[in-house]
Write an enzyme that holds these catalytic residues in place. Structure first.
Site, PDB file in Angstrom:
ATOM      1  N   ARG A  34      20.822 -18.465  -0.200  1.00 19.47           N
ATOM      2  CA  ARG A  34      20.177 -18.069  -1.464  1.00 19.47           C
ATOM      3  C   ARG A  34      18.895 -17.303  -1.175  1.00 19.47           C
ATOM      4  O   ARG A  34      18.436 -16.493  -1.970  1.00 19.47           O
ATOM      5  CB  ARG A  34      19.879 -19.290  -2.352  1.00 19.47           C
ATOM      6  N   TYR A  90      22.908   0.257 -21.535  1.00 14.63           N
ATOM      7  CA  TYR A  90      23.981  -0.719 -21.391  1.00 14.63           C
ATOM      8  C   TYR A  90      23.701  -1.937 -22.299  1.00 14.63           C
ATOM      9  O   TYR A  90      22.572  -2.427 -22.354  1.00 14.63           O
ATOM     10  CB  TYR A  90      24.094  -1.138 -19.923  1.00 14.63           C
ATOM     11  N   ASP A 162      17.728   2.473 -14.139  1.00 11.52           N
ATOM     12  CA  ASP A 162      19.086   2.036 -13.824  1.00 11.52           C
ATOM     13  C   ASP A 162      19.883   3.302 -13.529  1.00 11.52           C
ATOM     14  O   ASP A 162      20.147   4.116 -14.416  1.00 11.52           O
ATOM     15  CB  ASP A 162      19.679   1.279 -15.021  1.00 11.52           C
ATOM     16  N   LYS A 187      29.996  -1.200  -9.735  1.00 19.76           N
ATOM     17  CA  LYS A 187      30.615   0.053 -10.218  1.00 19.76           C
ATOM     18  C   LYS A 187      30.903   0.983  -9.038  1.00 19.76           C
ATOM     19  O   LYS A 187      31.736   0.688  -8.221  1.00 19.76           O
ATOM     20  CB  LYS A 187      29.708   0.704 -11.260  1.00 19.76           C
TER      21      LYS A 187
HETATM   22  C1  LIG Z   1      24.527   0.988 -16.606  1.00 24.46           C
HETATM   23  C2  LIG Z   1      24.843  -0.446 -16.294  1.00 24.46           C
HETATM   24  N1  LIG Z   1      23.891  -1.239 -15.787  1.00 24.46           N
HETATM   25  C3  LIG Z   1      24.139  -2.534 -15.488  1.00 24.46           C
HETATM   26  C4  LIG Z   1      25.377  -3.097 -15.714  1.00 24.46           C
HETATM   27  C5  LIG Z   1      25.586  -4.551 -15.384  1.00 24.46           C
HETATM   28  O1  LIG Z   1      26.263  -4.712 -14.169  1.00 24.46           O
HETATM   29  P1  LIG Z   1      27.060  -6.054 -13.828  1.00 24.46           P
HETATM   30  O2  LIG Z   1      28.280  -6.078 -14.697  1.00 24.46           O
HETATM   31  O3  LIG Z   1      27.374  -5.960 -12.350  1.00 24.46           O
HETATM   32  O4  LIG Z   1      26.154  -7.200 -14.126  1.00 24.46           O
HETATM   33  C6  LIG Z   1      26.400  -2.316 -16.240  1.00 24.46           C
HETATM   34  C7  LIG Z   1      27.722  -2.926 -16.498  1.00 24.46           C
HETATM   35  O5  LIG Z   1      28.605  -2.329 -17.097  1.00 24.46           O
HETATM   36  C8  LIG Z   1      26.130  -0.958 -16.539  1.00 24.46           C
HETATM   37  O6  LIG Z   1      27.074  -0.151 -17.063  1.00 24.46           O
END
Ligand SMILES: Cc1ncc(COP(=O)(O)O)c(C=O)c1O
Length: 376
Positions: A34, A90, A162, A187
């Site tokens: 962890r 998101y 992000d 992704k």
């Molecule tokens: C732009 C973006 N950021 C963060 C996330 C979150 O990622 P996770 O599903 O691995 O928690 C997503 C999920 O679809 C996303 O599209």
């Protein structure tokens, strides 16, 4: 050589003194997964090298993209803090900013991040960061990274970006001034829809604080996931370039389709941020997401998705198989109609993540689903 997987929760030390020294950071080493794990560290280091090839940055890996995002926000915020963000993002991040954090006295000011005057006016003494997505999910609005970075720097706060949709192959936000770059590694970085993870790359001092929160909150990446995600990086440039090329081709063809109300893709000259994307992104790369808006709102979006045969109706993006999400009922279900409208998202929007299939097969599937017309 393949990356060794240290599938152990714990690591034995030679002495009690060494155990204490490693835990306190006086000596480098591993005690507990962890806290740190060699396989996970290797993955974080590889992404750090991609995002910051000139050095000067540190990285940390997390159990998911949301673990990375929530840990970053919890590190930067305190009770009474404010976050300044763009309208489209998101849905999971939207939920953290607008549902979870307000319960702890943290509020988010949503502002048109294209308007520098509005952004500067929305800053308060309590604003702790500016939060943006390189390409917003799902509108693909492209953030004005140099402007936002300059405003953040003037205010003495970090710009957090992000960059999941862009990947370091399309854009490296740090080169445009961002202080922290976040990815849902689930992704494109992993690229095969078989592992979940997140990663943060940024200024070492900030990342050290984020690591401390990660240890406290417990969102560590698992070593097996780190192995898969690390392996995915080996083909990242090949996959992303091909996916971008196919997405550009599909967007061009779909833009002419009379059954669509709207087609969003930053590579289209008609996209409101096409020029900005061309300036900030690597030459000829505009990402591999195309957002289609069909008539009929949520019902129309569902009906369109149900008619697809090759393209999967599935959560996530960035994998080898193309996928669609009817956003208002799935990825952005946390936003009500007013929030969707403010973010310029029509309830009939469908996010298409373009995979590695033959572009002609994808076009045939999309055109069939849009009205049974065959393509030439
Ligand atoms: C732009 C973006 N950021 C963060 C996330 C979150 O990622 P996770 O599903 O691995 O928690 C997503 C999920 O679809 C996303 O599209």
């Amino acid at each position: 050589m393949g990356l060794p997987v240290y599938r152990s929760a714990t690591f034995a030390l030679d002495t009690a003194e060494e155990y204490a020294d490693v835990l306190s950071g006086r000596v480098a080493g591993y005690t507990y997964s962890r806290i740190d794990n060699p396989t996970v560290d290797a993955f974080a280091a590889a992404v750090t090298a991609l995002e910051a090839p000139d050095g000067g940055a540190a990285g940390q890996a997390f159990a998911s993209g949301m673990a990375a995002i929530s840990t970053v926000l919890l590190t930067l915020c305190r009770s009474g803090a404010r976050v300044l963000s763009q309208p489209a993002m998101y849905g999971g991040t939207y939920s953290v900013l607008h549902d979870l954090l307000p319960r702890y006295g943290v509020h988010t000011d949503v502002v048109d991040t294209d308007d520098e005057t509005a952004v500067r006016a929305a800053l308060t003494p309590d604003t702790v960061c500016i939060y943006a997505e390189t390409m917003a999910n799902p509108t693909l609005a492209v953030a004005d990274l140099p402007m936002l970075a300059a405003v953040a720097a003037d205010a003495g706060i970090p710009l957090v970006v992000d960059s999941t949709f862009a990947t370091p192959i399309v854009c490296r936000p740090r080169q445009h001034g961002a202080h922290l770059v976040v990815h849902a590694a689930t992704k494109y970085l992993g690229g095969h829809s078989d592992a979940t993870g997140g990663v943060v790359v940024g200024d070492p001092e900030l990342v050290a604080r984020i690591r401390k929160s990660r240890i406290d909150l417990g969102g560590a990446m698992a070593p097996d996931e780190a192995f898969l995600l690390h392996r995915g990086l080996a083909t990242l440039p090949l996959r992303v370039r091909r996916q971008c090329a196919t997405a550009g081709e599909l967007a061009e063809r779909l833009a002419e389709h009379p059954a669509l109300r709207r087609v969003d893709h930053p590579g289209l000259p008609t996209h409101r941020h096409h020029k900005r994307a061309a300036e900030l992104f690597e030459p000829g790369l505009f990402g591999a997401i195309v957002t289609l808006t069909v008539p009929g709102g949520r019902t129309g979006a569902a009906a369109f998705c149900n008619r697809l045969r090759l393209i999967e109706v599935a959560t996530s993006l960035g994998g080898t198989r193309s996928k669609v999400s009817p956003v208002a009922t799935t990825t952005h279900r946390q936003m009500d109609d007013a929030a969707l409208a403010a973010a310029d998202i029509d309830p009939g929007a469908v996010r298409l993540s373009v995979g590695l299939e033959d572009p002609a097969d994808l076009l045939e599937d999309l055109f069939d689903a849009l009205g049974g017309k065959t393509i030439s």
